[in-house]
Motif scaffolding. Structure first.
Motif, PDB file in Angstrom:
ATOM      1  N   LYS A  53      23.905  13.852  39.738  1.00  0.00           N
ATOM      2  CA  LYS A  53      24.297  12.443  39.681  1.00  0.00           C
ATOM      3  C   LYS A  53      24.662  12.047  38.257  1.00  0.00           C
ATOM      4  O   LYS A  53      23.938  12.351  37.309  1.00  0.00           O
ATOM      5  N   GLY A  54      25.803  11.384  38.119  1.00  0.00           N
ATOM      6  CA  GLY A  54      26.268  10.970  36.806  1.00  0.00           C
ATOM      7  C   GLY A  54      27.141  11.996  36.106  1.00  0.00           C
ATOM      8  O   GLY A  54      27.786  11.680  35.101  1.00  0.00           O
ATOM      9  N   ARG A  55      27.148  13.230  36.622  1.00  0.00           N
ATOM     10  CA  ARG A  55      27.967  14.288  36.017  1.00  0.00           C
ATOM     11  C   ARG A  55      29.086  14.750  36.958  1.00  0.00           C
ATOM     12  O   ARG A  55      30.158  15.120  36.504  1.00  0.00           O
TER      13      ARG A  55
ATOM     14  N   ALA B 119      28.976  25.778  28.424  1.00  0.00           N
ATOM     15  CA  ALA B 119      28.101  24.621  28.618  1.00  0.00           C
ATOM     16  C   ALA B 119      28.715  23.396  27.955  1.00  0.00           C
ATOM     17  O   ALA B 119      29.249  23.474  26.844  1.00  0.00           O
ATOM     18  N   GLY B 120      28.648  22.279  28.667  1.00  0.00           N
ATOM     19  CA  GLY B 120      29.255  21.043  28.194  1.00  0.00           C
ATOM     20  C   GLY B 120      30.679  20.842  28.671  1.00  0.00           C
ATOM     21  O   GLY B 120      31.242  19.746  28.525  1.00  0.00           O
ATOM     22  N   GLY B 121      31.255  21.879  29.257  1.00  0.00           N
ATOM     23  CA  GLY B 121      32.633  21.803  29.719  1.00  0.00           C
ATOM     24  C   GLY B 121      32.760  21.205  31.107  1.00  0.00           C
ATOM     25  O   GLY B 121      31.774  20.744  31.706  1.00  0.00           O
TER      26      GLY B 121
ATOM     27  N   GLN C  87      34.797  16.922  40.853  1.00  0.00           N
ATOM     28  CA  GLN C  87      34.942  16.928  39.400  1.00  0.00           C
ATOM     29  C   GLN C  87      33.574  17.147  38.788  1.00  0.00           C
ATOM     30  O   GLN C  87      32.657  16.359  39.044  1.00  0.00           O
ATOM     31  N   MET C  88      33.443  18.195  37.992  1.00  0.00           N
ATOM     32  CA  MET C  88      32.151  18.547  37.416  1.00  0.00           C
ATOM     33  C   MET C  88      32.251  18.461  35.902  1.00  0.00           C
ATOM     34  O   MET C  88      33.025  19.203  35.287  1.00  0.00           O
ATOM     35  N   ASN C  89      31.497  17.552  35.316  1.00  0.00           N
ATOM     36  CA  ASN C  89      31.477  17.357  33.864  1.00  0.00           C
ATOM     37  C   ASN C  89      30.108  17.696  33.308  1.00  0.00           C
ATOM     38  O   ASN C  89      29.123  17.775  34.036  1.00  0.00           O
ATOM     39  N   SER C  90      30.056  17.873  32.010  1.00  0.00           N
ATOM     40  CA  SER C  90      28.793  18.166  31.316  1.00  0.00           C
ATOM     41  C   SER C  90      28.047  19.309  31.998  1.00  0.00           C
ATOM     42  O   SER C  90      26.838  19.225  32.259  1.00  0.00           O
ATOM     43  N   LEU C  91      28.762  20.360  32.282  1.00  0.00           N
ATOM     44  CA  LEU C  91      28.167  21.492  32.988  1.00  0.00           C
ATOM     45  C   LEU C  91      27.124  22.190  32.132  1.00  0.00           C
ATOM     46  O   LEU C  91      27.251  22.259  30.899  1.00  0.00           O
ATOM     47  N   ASN C  92      26.099  22.688  32.780  1.00  0.00           N
ATOM     48  CA  ASN C  92      25.076  23.464  32.089  1.00  0.00           C
ATOM     49  C   ASN C  92      24.827  24.753  32.877  1.00  0.00           C
ATOM     50  O   ASN C  92      25.243  24.873  34.035  1.00  0.00           O
TER      51      ASN C  92
END
Length: 121
Positions: free
Chosen positions: A65-67, A14-16, A82-87
């Protein structure tokens, strides 16, 4: 016939971040509207993001959206997510899709086999 091949899935904390790629086979694929969808067991497939074949307009689901960022490399016939701030809620099989029209009423007709994304808490 357009063939789509996803890659880049995997296990992340998470967060990666992860970057998914979707390669297309059709020589005119640069004009295709490309989308990313995802599905978890027992749930319907849901829209994640899309990029227009003409002009490059992008759309995102509110949940990403935004991530997440969708982009395309036309010369390489490749679309990226591109996937950021994954949960953990992003855990799913991610599918690449394509259609020959940017019309929202036009359904996606070409689909990849999917790539698994797992986000651990």
């Amino acid at each position: 016939q357009v063939q789509l091949l996803e890659s880049g899935g995997g296990l992340v904390q998470a967060g990666g971040s992860l970057r998914l790629s979707c390669g297309t086979s059709h020589r005119t694929s640069t004009n295709l509207n490309m989308g990313w969808f995802r599905q978890t067991p027992g749930k319907e497939r849901e829209f994640v993001a899309s990029i227009a074949g003409s002009g490059g307009t992008t759309f995102y689901a509110n949940s990403v959206k935004g991530r997440f960022t969708i982009s395309r490399h036309r010369a390489a016939n490749t679309v990226y997510l591109q996937m950021n701030s994954l949960n953990p809620e992003d855990t799913a099989v991610y599918y690449c899709a394509a259609k020959p029209s940017d019309d929202i009423q036009y359904e996606y007709v070409y689909w990849g086999k999917g790539t698994q994304v797992t986000v651990s808490s």
